[in-house]
Design an enzyme around this catalytic site. Structure first.
Site, PDB file in Angstrom:
ATOM      1  N   LYS A 171       0.816  -1.198   0.000  1.00  0.00           N
ATOM      2  CA  LYS A 171       0.000   0.000   0.000  1.00  0.00           C
ATOM      3  C   LYS A 171       0.857   1.259   0.000  1.00  0.00           C
ATOM      4  O   LYS A 171       0.378   2.340  -0.320  1.00  0.00           O
ATOM      5  CB  LYS A 171      -0.889   0.010   1.257  1.00  0.00           C
ATOM      6  CG  LYS A 171      -1.837  -1.143   1.342  1.00  0.00           C
ATOM      7  CD  LYS A 171      -2.509  -1.136   2.749  1.00  0.00           C
ATOM      8  CE  LYS A 171      -2.663  -2.545   3.232  1.00  0.00           C
ATOM      9  NZ  LYS A 171      -2.995  -2.623   4.658  1.00  0.00           N
ATOM     10  N   GLY A 172       2.093   1.120   0.427  1.00  0.00           N
ATOM     11  CA  GLY A 172       2.940   2.278   0.719  1.00  0.00           C
ATOM     12  C   GLY A 172       3.062   3.317  -0.383  1.00  0.00           C
ATOM     13  O   GLY A 172       3.251   4.495  -0.105  1.00  0.00           O
ATOM     14  N   GLU A 221       7.422   2.549  -6.069  1.00  0.00           N
ATOM     15  CA  GLU A 221       7.513   1.992  -4.717  1.00  0.00           C
ATOM     16  C   GLU A 221       7.783   3.135  -3.739  1.00  0.00           C
ATOM     17  O   GLU A 221       8.389   4.148  -4.115  1.00  0.00           O
ATOM     18  CB  GLU A 221       8.653   0.954  -4.734  1.00  0.00           C
ATOM     19  CG  GLU A 221       9.015   0.304  -3.440  1.00  0.00           C
ATOM     20  CD  GLU A 221       7.933  -0.540  -2.793  1.00  0.00           C
ATOM     21  OE1 GLU A 221       6.841   0.007  -2.565  1.00  0.00           O
ATOM     22  OE2 GLU A 221       8.187  -1.715  -2.482  1.00  0.00           O
ATOM     23  N   ASP A 222       7.329   2.996  -2.506  1.00  0.00           N
ATOM     24  CA  ASP A 222       7.598   4.053  -1.521  1.00  0.00           C
ATOM     25  C   ASP A 222       9.068   4.098  -1.130  1.00  0.00           C
ATOM     26  O   ASP A 222       9.703   5.142  -1.160  1.00  0.00           O
ATOM     27  CB  ASP A 222       6.693   3.878  -0.271  1.00  0.00           C
ATOM     28  CG  ASP A 222       6.754   2.478   0.348  1.00  0.00           C
ATOM     29  OD1 ASP A 222       7.442   1.585  -0.198  1.00  0.00           O
ATOM     30  OD2 ASP A 222       6.099   2.275   1.387  1.00  0.00           O
ATOM     31  N   ASP A 258      14.507  -0.866   0.676  1.00  0.00           N
ATOM     32  CA  ASP A 258      15.281  -1.093   1.893  1.00  0.00           C
ATOM     33  C   ASP A 258      16.263  -2.244   1.616  1.00  0.00           C
ATOM     34  O   ASP A 258      17.327  -2.017   1.047  1.00  0.00           O
ATOM     35  CB  ASP A 258      14.268  -1.401   3.007  1.00  0.00           C
ATOM     36  CG  ASP A 258      14.886  -1.530   4.374  1.00  0.00           C
ATOM     37  OD1 ASP A 258      15.956  -0.962   4.604  1.00  0.00           O
ATOM     38  OD2 ASP A 258      14.288  -2.210   5.236  1.00  0.00           O
ATOM     39  N   PHE A 296      13.918   4.355  10.545  1.00  0.00           N
ATOM     40  CA  PHE A 296      12.576   3.947  10.127  1.00  0.00           C
ATOM     41  C   PHE A 296      11.713   5.185   9.935  1.00  0.00           C
ATOM     42  O   PHE A 296      11.592   6.022  10.823  1.00  0.00           O
ATOM     43  CB  PHE A 296      11.931   2.992  11.133  1.00  0.00           C
ATOM     44  CG  PHE A 296      10.836   2.204  10.497  1.00  0.00           C
ATOM     45  CD1 PHE A 296      11.116   1.078   9.735  1.00  0.00           C
ATOM     46  CD2 PHE A 296       9.510   2.623  10.612  1.00  0.00           C
ATOM     47  CE1 PHE A 296      10.100   0.368   9.110  1.00  0.00           C
ATOM     48  CE2 PHE A 296       8.486   1.920   9.978  1.00  0.00           C
ATOM     49  CZ  PHE A 296       8.788   0.789   9.233  1.00  0.00           C
ATOM     50  N   VAL A 297      11.135   5.309   8.732  1.00  0.00           N
ATOM     51  CA  VAL A 297      10.372   6.509   8.398  1.00  0.00           C
ATOM     52  C   VAL A 297       8.904   6.180   8.147  1.00  0.00           C
ATOM     53  O   VAL A 297       8.567   5.067   7.727  1.00  0.00           O
ATOM     54  CB  VAL A 297      10.972   7.237   7.174  1.00  0.00           C
ATOM     55  CG1 VAL A 297      12.340   7.808   7.509  1.00  0.00           C
ATOM     56  CG2 VAL A 297      11.068   6.320   5.966  1.00  0.00           C
ATOM     57  N   ASP A 316       4.010   3.380   6.450  1.00  0.00           N
ATOM     58  CA  ASP A 316       3.389   3.030   7.728  1.00  0.00           C
ATOM     59  C   ASP A 316       4.372   2.434   8.713  1.00  0.00           C
ATOM     60  O   ASP A 316       5.439   1.935   8.340  1.00  0.00           O
ATOM     61  CB  ASP A 316       2.291   1.996   7.506  1.00  0.00           C
ATOM     62  CG  ASP A 316       2.864   0.604   7.219  1.00  0.00           C
ATOM     63  OD1 ASP A 316       3.646   0.477   6.261  1.00  0.00           O
ATOM     64  OD2 ASP A 316       2.559  -0.342   7.967  1.00  0.00           O
ATOM     65  N   ARG A 351       0.055   6.469   7.747  1.00  0.00           N
ATOM     66  CA  ARG A 351       0.110   6.665   6.288  1.00  0.00           C
ATOM     67  C   ARG A 351      -0.455   8.023   5.894  1.00  0.00           C
ATOM     68  O   ARG A 351      -0.082   8.597   4.872  1.00  0.00           O
ATOM     69  CB  ARG A 351      -0.694   5.580   5.567  1.00  0.00           C
ATOM     70  CG  ARG A 351      -0.119   4.173   5.702  1.00  0.00           C
ATOM     71  CD  ARG A 351      -0.811   3.242   4.704  1.00  0.00           C
ATOM     72  NE  ARG A 351      -0.620   1.837   5.025  1.00  0.00           N
ATOM     73  CZ  ARG A 351       0.431   1.106   4.647  1.00  0.00           C
ATOM     74  NH1 ARG A 351       1.400   1.655   3.953  1.00  0.00           N
ATOM     75  NH2 ARG A 351       0.522  -0.164   4.966  1.00  0.00           N
TER      76      ARG A 351
HETATM   77  P1  IMP Z   1      12.555  -4.324   1.252  1.00  0.00           P
HETATM   78  O1  IMP Z   1      12.043  -5.596   0.656  1.00  0.00           O
HETATM   79  O2  IMP Z   1      13.400  -4.592   2.464  1.00  0.00           O
HETATM   80  O3  IMP Z   1      13.278  -3.449   0.246  1.00  0.00           O
HETATM   81  O4  IMP Z   1      11.321  -3.576   1.841  1.00  0.00           O
HETATM   82  C1  IMP Z   1      10.541  -2.754   1.129  1.00  0.00           C
HETATM   83  C2  IMP Z   1       9.239  -2.467   1.864  1.00  0.00           C
HETATM   84  O5  IMP Z   1       9.411  -2.419   3.270  1.00  0.00           O
HETATM   85  C3  IMP Z   1       8.747  -1.091   1.473  1.00  0.00           C
HETATM   86  O6  IMP Z   1       7.874  -1.166   0.395  1.00  0.00           O
HETATM   87  C4  IMP Z   1       8.053  -0.621   2.715  1.00  0.00           C
HETATM   88  O7  IMP Z   1       6.694  -1.002   2.683  1.00  0.00           O
HETATM   89  C5  IMP Z   1       8.747  -1.335   3.848  1.00  0.00           C
HETATM   90  N1  IMP Z   1       9.728  -0.441   4.509  1.00  0.00           N
HETATM   91  C6  IMP Z   1      11.061  -0.487   4.465  1.00  0.00           C
HETATM   92  N2  IMP Z   1      11.626   0.490   5.188  1.00  0.00           N
HETATM   93  C7  IMP Z   1      10.600   1.189   5.697  1.00  0.00           C
HETATM   94  C8  IMP Z   1      10.535   2.364   6.538  1.00  0.00           C
HETATM   95  O8  IMP Z   1      11.537   2.975   6.956  1.00  0.00           O
HETATM   96  N3  IMP Z   1       9.280   2.790   6.839  1.00  0.00           N
HETATM   97  C9  IMP Z   1       8.146   2.177   6.402  1.00  0.00           C
HETATM   98  N4  IMP Z   1       8.169   1.101   5.618  1.00  0.00           N
HETATM   99  C10 IMP Z   1       9.387   0.607   5.279  1.00  0.00           C
HETATM  100 MG    MG Z   2       4.907  -1.298   4.290  1.00  0.00          MG
END
Ligand code: IMP
Ligand code: MG
Length: 179
Positions: free
Chosen positions: A42-43, A98-99, A102, A151-152, A158, A164
């Site tokens: 949803k981000g 994508e939001d 990470d 963490f943001v 969220d 959100r």
């Molecule tokens: P990844 O697979 O570790 O790259 O994670 C990506 C997903 O994790 C993003 O689409 C977010 O939904 C969530 N995410 C990662 N870091 C944060 C953060 O700092 N705040 C909120 N959501 C996060």
């Molecule tokens: Mg998320």
């Protein structure tokens, strides 16, 4: 808004400017073409809503939802499709929105699936990037801001499904999730 638990990282006017710049760059890069914008739920929904209004080429939108962190702040590495795209992406110019990237595990999984469906092109656009936490080999084509390992929340992002709707991007104080 209860701001005791957080501090502003990017405020709404900075975000508006940044998103406009990103839209202009995308408009240039895709000039003369049509674009299928795929939002990762949803981000991404607030960022995507603002971004597409700054893109001046014909676009279609679609959405995908994958499982992410759940109630924790670190990736399990396990990703699962909850909602797939409605339309075929074959021979289309696809831009994933994508939001935040990470570990990159989510996008690694999504791009592998989408590449197998033979799009004409496949690029990634994210508002935020935390490259210091990368585990998968993913480098987004359009990045709003590179941020440190914090963490943001807000502007679509969220923590445990909260925040959100906060209009700026905030750093969540670790005391909220470190218990
Ligand atoms: P990844 O697979 O570790 O790259 O994670 C990506 C997903 O994790 C993003 O689409 C977010 O939904 C969530 N995410 C990662 N870091 C944060 C953060 O700092 N705040 C909120 N959501 C996060
Ligand atoms: Mg998320």
């Amino acid at each position: 808004m209860n701001l005791v638990k957080m501090e502003v990282l990017f405020d709404r006017s900075e975000l508006r400017k940044k998103v406009a710049e990103m839209g202009q760059q995308i408009t240039k890069d895709y000039s003369g073409r049509e674009l299928l914008v795929v939002g990762i739920l949803k981000g991404a929904f607030i960022f995507m809503a603002d971004l597409i209004r700054e893109i001046d080429v014909p676009i279609e939108v679609d959405f995908m939802d994958v499982s992410s962190y759940g109630l924790s702040t670190s990736s399990s590495g396990e990703v699962r499709i909850i909602k797939d795209l409605e339309y075929s992406i074959q021979d289309k110019d696809v831009l994933i929105v994508e939001d935040i990237v990470d570990t990159g595990l989510t996008l690694k999984y999504i791009t592998e699936i989408l590449r197998n469906r033979n799009p004409r092109s496949l690029k990634i656009c994210c508002l935020l990037d935390k490259p210091s936490r990368r585990k998968a080999d993913i480098s987004p084509d359009y990045v709003g801001y590179i941020i440190p390992d914090k963490f943001v929340v807000g502007y679509g992002l969220d923590y445990a499904e909260q925040y959100r709707n906060y209009p700026d991007v905030y750093i969540l104080k670790p005391s909220v999730y470190e218990k």
